[in-house]
Write a protein that holds these residues in place. Structure first.
Motif, PDB file in Angstrom:
ATOM      1  N   HIS A 263      58.792  57.048  68.861  1.00  0.00           N
ATOM      2  CA  HIS A 263      59.361  55.730  69.152  1.00  0.00           C
ATOM      3  C   HIS A 263      60.126  55.800  70.483  1.00  0.00           C
ATOM      4  N   THR A 264      60.864  56.869  70.678  1.00  0.00           N
ATOM      5  CA  THR A 264      61.601  57.062  71.931  1.00  0.00           C
ATOM      6  C   THR A 264      60.658  57.454  73.065  1.00  0.00           C
ATOM      7  N   HIS A 265      59.744  58.372  72.764  1.00  0.00           N
ATOM      8  CA  HIS A 265      58.848  58.866  73.816  1.00  0.00           C
ATOM      9  C   HIS A 265      57.982  57.744  74.397  1.00  0.00           C
ATOM     10  N   ILE A 266      57.395  56.923  73.522  1.00  0.00           N
ATOM     11  CA  ILE A 266      56.526  55.844  74.019  1.00  0.00           C
ATOM     12  C   ILE A 266      57.376  54.776  74.729  1.00  0.00           C
ATOM     13  N   SER A 267      58.615  54.619  74.310  1.00  0.00           N
ATOM     14  CA  SER A 267      59.526  53.741  75.057  1.00  0.00           C
ATOM     15  C   SER A 267      59.695  54.270  76.480  1.00  0.00           C
ATOM     16  N   ASN A 268      59.928  55.570  76.599  1.00  0.00           N
ATOM     17  CA  ASN A 268      60.089  56.162  77.932  1.00  0.00           C
ATOM     18  C   ASN A 268      58.841  55.952  78.782  1.00  0.00           C
ATOM     19  N   VAL A 269      57.684  56.170  78.172  1.00  0.00           N
ATOM     20  CA  VAL A 269      56.420  56.048  78.909  1.00  0.00           C
ATOM     21  C   VAL A 269      56.193  54.618  79.389  1.00  0.00           C
ATOM     22  N   THR A 270      56.682  53.634  78.621  1.00  0.00           N
ATOM     23  CA  THR A 270      56.481  52.226  78.996  1.00  0.00           C
ATOM     24  C   THR A 270      57.691  51.662  79.749  1.00  0.00           C
ATOM     25  N   ALA A 271      58.559  52.557  80.235  1.00  0.00           N
ATOM     26  CA  ALA A 271      59.746  52.146  81.012  1.00  0.00           C
ATOM     27  C   ALA A 271      60.666  51.215  80.217  1.00  0.00           C
ATOM     28  N   THR A 272      60.727  51.443  78.905  1.00  0.00           N
ATOM     29  CA  THR A 272      61.604  50.657  78.037  1.00  0.00           C
ATOM     30  C   THR A 272      62.929  51.391  77.846  1.00  0.00           C
ATOM     31  N   PRO A 273      64.049  50.789  78.214  1.00  0.00           N
ATOM     32  CA  PRO A 273      65.341  51.429  77.940  1.00  0.00           C
ATOM     33  C   PRO A 273      65.522  51.611  76.431  1.00  0.00           C
ATOM     34  N   VAL A 274      66.119  52.730  76.026  1.00  0.00           N
ATOM     35  CA  VAL A 274      66.271  53.015  74.596  1.00  0.00           C
ATOM     36  C   VAL A 274      67.743  53.009  74.203  1.00  0.00           C
ATOM     37  N   ILE A 275      68.044  52.233  73.164  1.00  0.00           N
ATOM     38  CA  ILE A 275      69.387  52.237  72.569  1.00  0.00           C
ATOM     39  C   ILE A 275      69.320  53.202  71.394  1.00  0.00           C
ATOM     40  N   THR A 276      70.037  54.316  71.488  1.00  0.00           N
ATOM     41  CA  THR A 276      69.939  55.350  70.456  1.00  0.00           C
ATOM     42  C   THR A 276      71.212  55.387  69.633  1.00  0.00           C
ATOM     43  N   ARG A 277      71.068  55.183  68.324  1.00  0.00           N
ATOM     44  CA  ARG A 277      72.219  55.222  67.419  1.00  0.00           C
ATOM     45  C   ARG A 277      71.919  56.189  66.278  1.00  0.00           C
ATOM     46  N   SER A 278      72.973  56.566  65.523  1.00  0.00           N
ATOM     47  CA  SER A 278      72.805  57.613  64.500  1.00  0.00           C
ATOM     48  C   SER A 278      72.643  57.049  63.106  1.00  0.00           C
ATOM     49  N   ARG A 279      72.122  57.898  62.245  1.00  0.00           N
ATOM     50  CA  ARG A 279      72.092  57.611  60.813  1.00  0.00           C
ATOM     51  C   ARG A 279      73.313  58.206  60.137  1.00  0.00           C
ATOM     52  N   LEU A 280      73.512  57.863  58.865  1.00  0.00           N
ATOM     53  CA  LEU A 280      74.563  58.467  58.059  1.00  0.00           C
ATOM     54  C   LEU A 280      74.223  59.940  57.818  1.00  0.00           C
ATOM     55  N   ALA A 281      75.194  60.699  57.321  1.00  0.00           N
ATOM     56  CA  ALA A 281      74.974  62.124  57.056  1.00  0.00           C
ATOM     57  C   ALA A 281      73.876  62.329  56.012  1.00  0.00           C
ATOM     58  N   ASN A 282      73.677  61.335  55.131  1.00  0.00           N
ATOM     59  CA  ASN A 282      72.591  61.456  54.136  1.00  0.00           C
ATOM     60  C   ASN A 282      71.270  60.888  54.673  1.00  0.00           C
ATOM     61  N   PHE A 283      71.242  60.607  55.972  1.00  0.00           N
ATOM     62  CA  PHE A 283      70.043  60.136  56.700  1.00  0.00           C
ATOM     63  C   PHE A 283      69.654  58.698  56.397  1.00  0.00           C
ATOM     64  N   ARG A 284      70.456  57.978  55.596  1.00  0.00           N
ATOM     65  CA  ARG A 284      70.202  56.549  55.415  1.00  0.00           C
ATOM     66  C   ARG A 284      70.649  55.800  56.666  1.00  0.00           C
ATOM     67  N   LEU A 285      70.176  54.547  56.810  1.00  0.00           N
ATOM     68  CA  LEU A 285      70.632  53.727  57.932  1.00  0.00           C
ATOM     69  C   LEU A 285      72.135  53.494  57.804  1.00  0.00           C
ATOM     70  N   ASP A 286      72.830  53.615  58.931  1.00  0.00           N
ATOM     71  CA  ASP A 286      74.259  53.334  58.993  1.00  0.00           C
ATOM     72  C   ASP A 286      74.389  51.896  59.500  1.00  0.00           C
ATOM     73  N   MET A 287      74.774  50.978  58.611  1.00  0.00           N
ATOM     74  CA  MET A 287      74.713  49.560  58.986  1.00  0.00           C
ATOM     75  C   MET A 287      75.686  49.207  60.112  1.00  0.00           C
ATOM     76  N   ALA A 288      76.756  49.990  60.255  1.00  0.00           N
ATOM     77  CA  ALA A 288      77.659  49.759  61.396  1.00  0.00           C
ATOM     78  C   ALA A 288      76.948  50.100  62.702  1.00  0.00           C
ATOM     79  N   GLU A 289      76.164  51.173  62.679  1.00  0.00           N
ATOM     80  CA  GLU A 289      75.391  51.571  63.866  1.00  0.00           C
ATOM     81  C   GLU A 289      74.278  50.564  64.147  1.00  0.00           C
ATOM     82  N   VAL A 290      73.678  50.051  63.083  1.00  0.00           N
ATOM     83  CA  VAL A 290      72.621  49.039  63.240  1.00  0.00           C
ATOM     84  C   VAL A 290      73.213  47.795  63.916  1.00  0.00           C
ATOM     85  N   GLU A 291      74.386  47.401  63.447  1.00  0.00           N
ATOM     86  CA  GLU A 291      75.048  46.224  64.014  1.00  0.00           C
ATOM     87  C   GLU A 291      75.376  46.452  65.496  1.00  0.00           C
ATOM     88  N   ALA A 292      75.882  47.646  65.787  1.00  0.00           N
ATOM     89  CA  ALA A 292      76.243  47.968  67.176  1.00  0.00           C
ATOM     90  C   ALA A 292      74.998  47.941  68.063  1.00  0.00           C
TER      91      ALA A 292
END
Ligand SMILES: *Cc1c(COP(=O)(O)O)cnc(C)c1O
Length: 345
Positions: free
Chosen positions: A106-135
């Motif tokens: 997802h990141t690599h193909i973004s780079n190849v297509t000159a798409t800026p990437v917003i990278t945020r983290s998951r929770l420690a249990n690897f679930r989506l962190d909704m605060a990060e999603v909102e940000a």
């Protein structure tokens, strides 16, 4: 001149007796598939360009999921679906958002297509962190990527989290369901009815056809039209279209293979869980994420390879310090892996 901003995507294809590193199916498609395809290959008008709209294949994929063909975009692997999405809607004019650790392409193909990437983290249990999603969403991404089950963690995203993500996203949301058949959860029905949510799937894993390079998206008809605009003319060969149609004639065999792999995943998970030498995560896919207690994933990767067992080294990825990923193979292959593991930790 080489574009130094773009590093290649590397999953080393090292020779090994037991290859459990790229989430391929250990099972070939049924012999009947090859027979049907051989027949169809004889019928192809090889001197002519293929059906540009891939009408029959889109119809069959749609029928498989209970949606109309106008909701289906087919491409050379789901990687081309991702690329088309970024070319059509992002690129230099719109950003993509990802939640790591997740599928690196997802990141690599973004780079190849000159798409800026917003990278945020998951929770420690690897679930989506909704605060990060909102940000991430507050930064206005044109495309938000989710992945369920998530590669390489195996996490099945919570339905309510995905619904909330779609609410928060200012633009399009692509849920990568490359492993969708290995768990019960899917948002495919919602995608067909939504303007902004779409789902990608692939023949590479559950259909045992990684060699074919065929994937597809299910989403709004207007979205499919936009994707067709950026795809190269005749991008999907007559052979790929025929092979996809042939594969779809054997859905029961596909479900049988998936059921065997799910049972084997649970056996392998139980085996790893009762070992004091490693921690293992639950998975809704055909792979398991695990970590040796000493934290030396890279060292373990080398010791397994010395015993001719190849797994994926994720130990250097952000958020995955010391982790390895093993694809669920046949019982025999998984036993070889367990033996090599016990001899290595
Ligand atoms: C393996 C995988 C794919 C497959 O990509 P293809 O181009 O269809 O082979 C897509 N998404 C994820 C998350 C994967 O792990």
């Amino acid at each position: 001149m080489k574009n130094k901003l773009i590093e290649g995507y590397h999953s080393p294809q090292v020779a090994a007796d037991v290859r459990l590193n790229t989430n391929e199916s250990p099972y070939a498609p049924p012999p009947g598939f090859v027979d049907v395809l051989a027949e169809e290959v004889r019928r192809i008008a090889w001197n002519r360009y293929p059906d540009r709209g891939a009408a029959a294949l889109r119809e069959a994929v749609g029928a498989f999921h209970g949606v109309g063909s106008e909701h289906v975009f087919c491409a050379n692997g789901s990687n081309e679906v991702i690329q088309s999405m970024l070319l059509a809607f992002a690129g230099p004019v719109g950003a993509a958002a990802v939640f790591i650790p997740t599928y690196q392409l997802h990141t690599h193909i973004s780079n190849v297509t000159a798409t800026p990437v917003i990278t945020r983290s998951r929770l420690a249990n690897f679930r989506l962190d909704m605060a990060e999603v909102e940000a991430a969403c507050s930064e206005g991404p044109a495309v938000v990527f989710a992945c369920s089950p998530n590669n390489p963690t195996g996490t099945v995203e919570d339905r309510a989290d995905l619904a909330r993500l779609v609410d928060l996203a200012p633009g399009l949301v692509l849920v990568d369901e490359a492993y969708g058949e290995f768990c019960q959860a899917t948002v495919l029905a919602e995608a067909a009815a939504s303007e902004r949510l779409s789902v990608s799937r692939t023949f590479s894993k559950v259909w045992s056809l990684a060699a074919l390079r065929l994937g597809y998206l299910v989403g709004a008809a207007a979205l499919v039209t936009e994707l067709e605009r950026v795809a190269l003319p005749y991008h999907l060969s007559a052979f790929a279209q025929a092979a996809g149609l042939a594969a779809l004639r054997f859905p029961d065999e596909m479900r049988d293979r998936v059921a065997r792999l799910v049972a084997e995943r649970e056996r392998l998970h139980a085996e790893l869980s009762r070992r004091a030498s490693v921690d293992v995560w639950p998975s809704g896919a055909n792979f398991l994420l695990f970590r040796p207690h000493d934290g030396d994933g890279a060292g373990l990767w080398h010791r397994l390879l010395a015993r001719s067992v190849l797994v994926r080294d994720c130990s250097g990825w952000p958020g995955l310090d010391g982790y390895l990923r093993v694809t669920v193979g046949t019982e025999l292959e998984d036993d070889r892996f367990l033996e090599a593991l016990d001899a290595s930790v």
